[in-house]
Design a protein around this motif. Structure first.
Motif, PDB file in Angstrom:
ATOM      1  N   ALA A 289      -1.790  74.075  24.860  1.00 61.78           N
ATOM      2  CA  ALA A 289      -2.599  72.949  24.374  1.00 61.78           C
ATOM      3  C   ALA A 289      -3.465  73.368  23.194  1.00 61.78           C
ATOM      4  O   ALA A 289      -3.607  72.619  22.210  1.00 61.78           O
ATOM      5  CB  ALA A 289      -3.463  72.405  25.514  1.00 61.78           C
ATOM      6  N   ASP A 290      -4.058  74.579  23.275  1.00 59.92           N
ATOM      7  CA  ASP A 290      -4.873  75.067  22.155  1.00 59.92           C
ATOM      8  C   ASP A 290      -4.034  75.230  20.896  1.00 59.92           C
ATOM      9  O   ASP A 290      -4.474  74.901  19.784  1.00 59.92           O
ATOM     10  CB  ASP A 290      -5.519  76.399  22.526  1.00 59.92           C
ATOM     11  CG  ASP A 290      -6.623  76.238  23.564  1.00 59.92           C
ATOM     12  OD1 ASP A 290      -7.065  75.086  23.753  1.00 59.92           O
ATOM     13  OD2 ASP A 290      -7.023  77.241  24.175  1.00 59.92           O
ATOM     14  N   ARG A 291      -2.824  75.744  21.057  1.00 64.18           N
ATOM     15  CA  ARG A 291      -1.958  75.946  19.902  1.00 64.18           C
ATOM     16  C   ARG A 291      -1.580  74.608  19.271  1.00 64.18           C
ATOM     17  O   ARG A 291      -1.611  74.447  18.042  1.00 64.18           O
ATOM     18  CB  ARG A 291      -0.707  76.713  20.331  1.00 64.18           C
ATOM     19  CG  ARG A 291       0.150  77.182  19.132  1.00 64.18           C
ATOM     20  CD  ARG A 291       1.350  78.017  19.593  1.00 64.18           C
ATOM     21  NE  ARG A 291       0.906  79.221  20.280  1.00 64.18           N
ATOM     22  CZ  ARG A 291       1.058  79.445  21.596  1.00 64.18           C
ATOM     23  NH1 ARG A 291       1.656  78.510  22.346  1.00 64.18           N
ATOM     24  NH2 ARG A 291       0.642  80.556  22.151  1.00 64.18           N
ATOM     25  N   ILE A 292      -1.202  73.636  20.123  1.00 66.54           N
ATOM     26  CA  ILE A 292      -0.846  72.314  19.603  1.00 66.54           C
ATOM     27  C   ILE A 292      -2.037  71.666  18.905  1.00 66.54           C
ATOM     28  O   ILE A 292      -1.909  71.079  17.817  1.00 66.54           O
ATOM     29  CB  ILE A 292      -0.311  71.427  20.742  1.00 66.54           C
ATOM     30  CG1 ILE A 292       1.011  71.985  21.282  1.00 66.54           C
ATOM     31  CG2 ILE A 292      -0.130  69.986  20.264  1.00 66.54           C
ATOM     32  CD1 ILE A 292       1.526  71.246  22.501  1.00 66.54           C
ATOM     33  N   LEU A 293      -3.209  71.766  19.542  1.00 61.54           N
ATOM     34  CA  LEU A 293      -4.403  71.170  18.941  1.00 61.54           C
ATOM     35  C   LEU A 293      -4.767  71.848  17.630  1.00 61.54           C
ATOM     36  O   LEU A 293      -5.163  71.184  16.660  1.00 61.54           O
ATOM     37  CB  LEU A 293      -5.573  71.262  19.923  1.00 61.54           C
ATOM     38  CG  LEU A 293      -6.864  70.568  19.485  1.00 61.54           C
ATOM     39  CD1 LEU A 293      -6.629  69.076  19.272  1.00 61.54           C
ATOM     40  CD2 LEU A 293      -7.964  70.781  20.522  1.00 61.54           C
ATOM     41  N   ARG A 294      -4.610  73.189  17.589  1.00 62.94           N
ATOM     42  CA  ARG A 294      -4.913  73.910  16.361  1.00 62.94           C
ATOM     43  C   ARG A 294      -3.985  73.473  15.229  1.00 62.94           C
ATOM     44  O   ARG A 294      -4.417  73.273  14.092  1.00 62.94           O
ATOM     45  CB  ARG A 294      -4.785  75.418  16.610  1.00 62.94           C
ATOM     46  CG  ARG A 294      -5.299  76.263  15.440  1.00 62.94           C
ATOM     47  CD  ARG A 294      -5.141  77.753  15.720  1.00 62.94           C
ATOM     48  NE  ARG A 294      -5.810  78.129  16.947  1.00 62.94           N
ATOM     49  CZ  ARG A 294      -5.189  78.531  18.066  1.00 62.94           C
ATOM     50  NH1 ARG A 294      -3.859  78.587  18.084  1.00 62.94           N
ATOM     51  NH2 ARG A 294      -5.866  78.854  19.135  1.00 62.94           N
ATOM     52  N   ILE A 295      -2.703  73.308  15.560  1.00 63.45           N
ATOM     53  CA  ILE A 295      -1.744  72.867  14.546  1.00 63.45           C
ATOM     54  C   ILE A 295      -2.064  71.440  14.091  1.00 63.45           C
ATOM     55  O   ILE A 295      -2.024  71.126  12.897  1.00 63.45           O
ATOM     56  CB  ILE A 295      -0.308  72.960  15.106  1.00 63.45           C
ATOM     57  CG1 ILE A 295       0.069  74.435  15.352  1.00 63.45           C
ATOM     58  CG2 ILE A 295       0.680  72.315  14.144  1.00 63.45           C
ATOM     59  CD1 ILE A 295       1.398  74.604  16.058  1.00 63.45           C
TER      60      ILE A 295
END
Length: 729
Positions: free
Chosen positions: A16-22
């Motif tokens: 989720a953090d990776r998706i949100l960061r992207i």
């Protein structure tokens, strides 16, 4: 079981953090890309404004060589007309040189002149020293989707020649044609004659209606009409000039003056489009633009600007739709100038043996060069935006009809001879003026309200007040502008004195009530702590109610019942109904919610241990607020003010509806202004695509874009410095 769930939860959180960061990175990049694309699009539209004029290679027009008195073209430049001395007028194709149509004139012709004010109108001098007016018309038809142009010849004042002077052929003449009326000014010996003719019905012979005569100095040998025939300019070979005012009954001399230094002579002279000004070339290699201006001694000719030359000018040709002109010097060098900008645009060396005749095509997209042998050459010309230079955009320019250089914006007029005025300085001034008056009203109210809400107001009341004020930011500015223009502006005009005493009245009444409240018992004051605004609201309303009758009384006593008349007559301050004061009130109301909300958040976000520590050390609440809380929150407060300033700079509808949109450069709060945003909103829908007006509006948008960017950058720089200095308190 817990040991297996935690890694799974961690993987989901990491994903989720990776998706949100992207997503956040993509959104931020998209915003930056959109802003960059907007900037480059504005730059792409504006860039042609700064391209220089240039001549194309000469094109030989394959017409038969013959003695030619005059050559011209139609509006699109594909069909030309030439007048020959053997009773013949030919219409020809520029591409093939073939004759398309020919007309036999009723009289022989000795010379021909083109008249810029009426396109396609030429005056022909007959062997009997009379004038015959002809007009070339071009009818366009489409046959099998093929465009065909048919040149026709008509006689605006009939086929009978007109005697321009009183005693034979004059030394010089000039004429003005308007509908069915013709005026001819001529110099014959020591007299100036003005003949007026009228055509009773179209196609009929012109009938003389009046003749005016004025004795003049015999040295005058040139005469030019002024705009709309309101005056005449007489010129001698030595540069002596005289203005003559034209009335219905007589000619009134206005005085004489020298346009050239002693010993110099006039080589050539010509009026510019509209005849508001005149070009005079002297033997001293000078070329100056002269125009009548008002002075203490009456109307005089003033030298507006001069143009750089390397050789004496022997011929001049003016554009028929702009203030551009050609100057042909003695070395056969053809120079292109523009009168408003005063700049030298382009140069072309002509390969001719003798001095040729030069003229513009109607659209000024080509120059026609006719040599003494009758050979015709066409020089294509790219000169789309000659009016614009750095000086005309931002500096003072001496425009026709003004007594001195000035900043001015006036993009259109009903007159075809109008001189466009594209100074951005009044728009920039109006933008800052509107924003300044809005901030003068909004910043004190918003910041002080935020101070009270964040630090003194009871929490229960804050939960109601803050959302209510923030909801005001959602009010459509078009509604505020509508109310400001149709309700507030007339209200302020009727009660100007009351509006001016409104603030002092409310302040004095608040101080009186505050002093009275401070004397209440301590137990009651403790119960009112945080709820004082409930007392202030009726006080403010009462002060506003009392201000208007008080203002009327003061106006009666001090200003004889008419404050606006006193401001105009005694103080020299003009008053317009839609003015900066109205804009400040309306736009201030629109900006207050933004500044209040951000300022209140900045103050409320100050760590409580800072204020509690100051109070524990014995500081009062006011000392804690001014010495600790304000300093710590100063970066946020500054950001709030700058965001409000940016909102005011870009505001459109309120300024559009409440200012009158007058591009004035006065700090007078009782006069209007015109801003970048309002100007774009008003004029862009009516501008011609790719015209100078169209591109200058995009340039105004680009300037506003850059201005906002610089203001935001400066605000971020100051905010970061304040945070670095006070963030660790």
């Amino acid at each position: 079981m817990p040991n297996k769930a935690l890694p799974a939860l961690g993987r989901r959180r990491a994903l989720a953090d990776r998706i949100l960061r992207i997503a956040v990175g993509f959104g931020g990049g998209a915003v930056i890309l959109a802003i960059a694309l907007l900037f480059f699009y504005l730059l792409w539209v504006v860039a042609p404004v700064f391209t220089s004029a240039r001549f194309g290679p000469p094109e030989r027009v394959p017409v038969r060589a013959a003695e030619t008195l005059l050559v011209d073209s139609n509006d699109s430049g594909d069909v030309g007309v030439r007048i020959l001395p053997d009773h013949l007028v030919e219409f020809f194709s520029f591409e093939s040189g073939a004759t398309l149509n020919a007309y036999q004139l009723p009289h022989a012709v000795r010379s021909a002149r083109r008249h810029t004010e009426s396109e396609g109108v030429y005056s022909l001098r007959t062997p009997a020293d009379e004038l015959l007016l002809v007009q070339a018309r071009y009818d366009v038809t489409y046959v099998d989707d093929q465009r065909r142009v048919n040149g026709t010849l008509r006689y605006p004042m009939g086929t009978n020649p007109i005697a321009p002077g009183v005693d034979g052929w004059p030394l010089a003449y000039d004429l003005m044609l308007s509908d069915s009326r013709l005026s001819i000014a001529s110099i014959g010996g020591t007299a100036l004659h003005l003949k007026r003719f009228e055509q009773p019905v179209p196609g009929a012979a012109a009938q003389e209606s009046s003749v005016l005569t004025l004795p003049i100095d015999a040295r005058f040998n040139r005469v030019f009409f002024g705009p709309q025939g309101r005056w005449l300019v007489l010129l001698s070979s030595t540069g002596r000039a005289q203005l003559v005012r034209v009335s219905q009954q007589r000619l009134v001399p206005l005085g004489t003056q020298n346009l050239l230094p002693p010993g110099q002579t006039v080589l050539t002279a010509a009026p510019l489009l509209g005849r508001f000004s005149m070009l005079v070339a002297g033997s001293d290699e000078s070329l100056r633009q002269w125009m009548p201006v008002a002075s203490d001694s009456g109307q005089v000719l003033a030298s507006v600007r001069s143009f750089d030359l390397t050789a004496p000018v022997v011929a001049l040709a003016s554009e028929s739709r702009r203030k551009g002109f050609l100057a042909l010097d003695s070395t056969h060098q053809l120079k292109l100038f523009h009168a408003t900008s005063g700049q030298h645009l382009a140069t072309r060396q002509l390969d001719v043996a003798q001095t040729p005749r030069v003229s513009f095509t109607p659209r000024a997209d080509a120059v026609l060069v006719l040599d003494s042998a009758g050979n015709l050459n066409r020089h294509r010309l790219r000169n789309e935006h000659p009016e614009l230079t750095w000086r005309t955009l931002w500096g003072k320019v001496w425009y026709e009809g003004y007594n001195a250089p000035r900043f001015s914006w006036q993009s259109s007029s009903a007159d075809n001879a109008f001189e466009p005025k594209f100074s951005l300085t009044p728009l920039a001034f109006g933008t800052f003026k509107a924003a300044l008056y809005a901030l003068v009203i909004a910043v004190p109210v918003a910041v002080l309200a935020a101070l009270y809400s964040a630090y003194f107001m009871a929490p229960q009341m804050r939960r109601w007040v803050k959302p209510t004020i923030e909801t005001m930011a959602a009010l459509p500015t078009v509604v505020l502008g509508f109310l400001a223009g149709l309700w507030l502006a007339p209200l302020v005009e009727r009660n100007l004195a009351g509006v001016l005493v409104l603030l002092p009245c409310v302040v004095v009444l608040t101080l009186i009530v505050g002093a009275g409240v401070a004397r209440l018992p301590r137990q009651l004051l403790d119960r009112l702590e945080g709820w004082y605004v409930l007392i202030l609201v009726p006080v403010v309303l009462l002060g506003a109610t009392l201000a208007f009758p008080l203002g009327q009384e003061l106006e009666t006593v001090l200003f004889d019942g008419n404050l606006r008349q006193w401001l105009s007559l005694e103080a020299g301050i003009d008053y317009d109904q839609r003015n900066a004061l109205v804009v400040g009130l309306a736009m201030g109301l629109a900006v207050i919610p933004t500044i209040f909300s951000l300022t209140e958040d900045a103050l409320y976000g100050v760590p409580q241990h800072l204020s509690h520590g100051a109070l524990a050390l014995g500081a009062t609440r006011w000392q804690t607020l001014t010495r600790v809380v304000l300093l710590t929150a100063s970066p946020g407060i500054f950001s709030a003010v700058m965001i409000g300033f940016g909102r005011a700079v870009g505001e459109t509808m309120i300024v559009l509806m409440a200012t009158g949109n007058t591009p004035l450069m006065e700090w007078n709060p009782f006069q209007g202004m015109r801003t970048f945003a309002a100007n774009i909103a008003v004029e862009l829908p009516e501008s011609e695509v790719d015209s100078t007006h169209f591109r200058i509006l995009f340039l105004a948008a680009l300037v506003l874009f850059i201005l906002t960017f610089l203001l935001n950058s400066l605000a971020e720089f100051v905010r970061s410095r304040l945070r670095a200095r006070y963030g660790n308190l």
